[in-house]
Scaffold this motif. Structure first.
Motif, PDB file in Angstrom:
ATOM      1  N   THR A   8       0.848  -1.186   0.000  1.00  0.00           N
ATOM      2  CA  THR A   8       0.000   0.000   0.000  1.00  0.00           C
ATOM      3  C   THR A   8       0.884   1.236   0.000  1.00  0.00           C
ATOM      4  OG1 THR A   8      -1.746  -1.161   1.202  1.00  0.00           O
ATOM      5  CG2 THR A   8      -1.814   1.245   1.231  1.00  0.00           C
ATOM      6  N   LEU A   9       0.595   2.149  -0.906  1.00  0.00           N
ATOM      7  CA  LEU A   9       1.274   3.434  -0.965  1.00  0.00           C
ATOM      8  C   LEU A   9       0.306   4.519  -0.537  1.00  0.00           C
ATOM      9  CD1 LEU A   9       3.100   3.295  -4.430  1.00  0.00           C
ATOM     10  CD2 LEU A   9       4.161   3.271  -2.177  1.00  0.00           C
ATOM     11  N   ASP A  10       0.685   5.318   0.455  1.00  0.00           N
ATOM     12  CA  ASP A  10      -0.076   6.511   0.807  1.00  0.00           C
ATOM     13  C   ASP A  10       0.345   7.620  -0.147  1.00  0.00           C
ATOM     14  OD1 ASP A  10      -1.209   5.128   2.902  1.00  0.00           O
ATOM     15  OD2 ASP A  10       0.063   6.024   4.436  1.00  0.00           O
ATOM     16  N   CYS A  11      -0.573   8.525  -0.457  1.00  0.00           N
ATOM     17  CA  CYS A  11      -0.251   9.543  -1.451  1.00  0.00           C
ATOM     18  C   CYS A  11      -1.180  10.742  -1.338  1.00  0.00           C
ATOM     19  CB  CYS A  11      -0.365   8.952  -2.854  1.00  0.00           C
ATOM     20  SG  CYS A  11      -2.060   8.521  -3.301  1.00  0.00           S
ATOM     21  N   ALA A  80       6.924  12.588   4.670  1.00  0.00           N
ATOM     22  CA  ALA A  80       7.796  13.347   5.569  1.00  0.00           C
ATOM     23  C   ALA A  80       9.233  12.846   5.632  1.00  0.00           C
ATOM     24  CB  ALA A  80       7.194  13.342   6.975  1.00  0.00           C
ATOM     25  N   ALA A  81       9.491  11.617   5.204  1.00  0.00           N
ATOM     26  CA  ALA A  81      10.841  11.070   5.370  1.00  0.00           C
ATOM     27  C   ALA A  81      11.108  10.008   4.317  1.00  0.00           C
ATOM     28  CB  ALA A  81      10.983  10.472   6.756  1.00  0.00           C
ATOM     29  N   ASN A 135       8.247   8.783  -3.595  1.00  0.00           N
ATOM     30  CA  ASN A 135       8.478   7.461  -3.000  1.00  0.00           C
ATOM     31  C   ASN A 135       9.642   6.793  -3.716  1.00  0.00           C
ATOM     32  OD1 ASN A 135       6.102   7.416  -1.207  1.00  0.00           O
ATOM     33  ND2 ASN A 135       4.990   7.493  -3.150  1.00  0.00           N
ATOM     34  N   GLU A 136      10.655   6.391  -2.950  1.00  0.00           N
ATOM     35  CA  GLU A 136      11.852   5.814  -3.527  1.00  0.00           C
ATOM     36  C   GLU A 136      11.617   4.377  -3.978  1.00  0.00           C
ATOM     37  OE1 GLU A 136      11.831   7.132  -0.381  1.00  0.00           O
ATOM     38  OE2 GLU A 136      12.999   8.957  -0.592  1.00  0.00           O
TER      39      GLU A 136
END
Length: 144
Positions: A8-11, A80-81, A135-136
């Motif tokens: 899951t990717l938050d975006c 954020a990071a 996102n890396e």
């Protein structure tokens, strides 16, 4: 028996990231779960806030059923990071180290055209990239 996983990717923009990751992975939009005919019908069963929409999420799957499902969900807070977990996009094909590196470079260039960004190259081995929201992920050769 091993557990199956979904990622899951938050975006901030689910449709933007869905388009990118479909291009990057060759994934397709996952059909809604049975018996629902559309995602909108499926979402209607949940008690979601009125301002939520179908565009706030995307659900992708490997058309061959091999790779993990990918959920992309809109969240209010910004990234954020650095990611603590990332995706490795593995470029298929065999050959010499130079041939594998050429395929990695070509794939990273294709993904830049799709909206990604190169962060760092590890010459001959892999390329660290970011999707359109930062996102890396890495592009590397598939295992022989």
């Amino acid at each position: 028996m091993a557990a199956k996983i979904d990622l899951t990717l938050d975006c901030a923009n689910a449709q933007l990231l869905a388009d990118f990751w479909k291009t990057a992975l060759g994934y397709i939009d996952e059909p809604p779960p049975a018996p629902f005919k559309t995602r909108e019908e499926w979402l209607a069963q949940f008690d979601l806030p009125e301002d939520d929409s179908e565009d706030d999420g995307a659900w992708l799957c490997d058309p061959d059923g091999v790779g993990p499902r990918l959920s992309i969900l809109k969240v209010p807070e910004p990234k954020a990071a650095k990611n603590r977990l990332h995706i490795d996009v593995r470029v298929p094909g065999h050959g010499s180290a130079g041939e594998r590196w050429a395929r990695i470079k070509a794939e990273s260039e294709r993904l830049v055209k799709a909206g990604g960004a190169v962060r760092q190259e590890f010459d001959g081995h892999h390329v660290v990239m970011a999707d359109p929201e930062g996102n890396e992920f890495c592009v590397a050769a598939a295992s022989a």
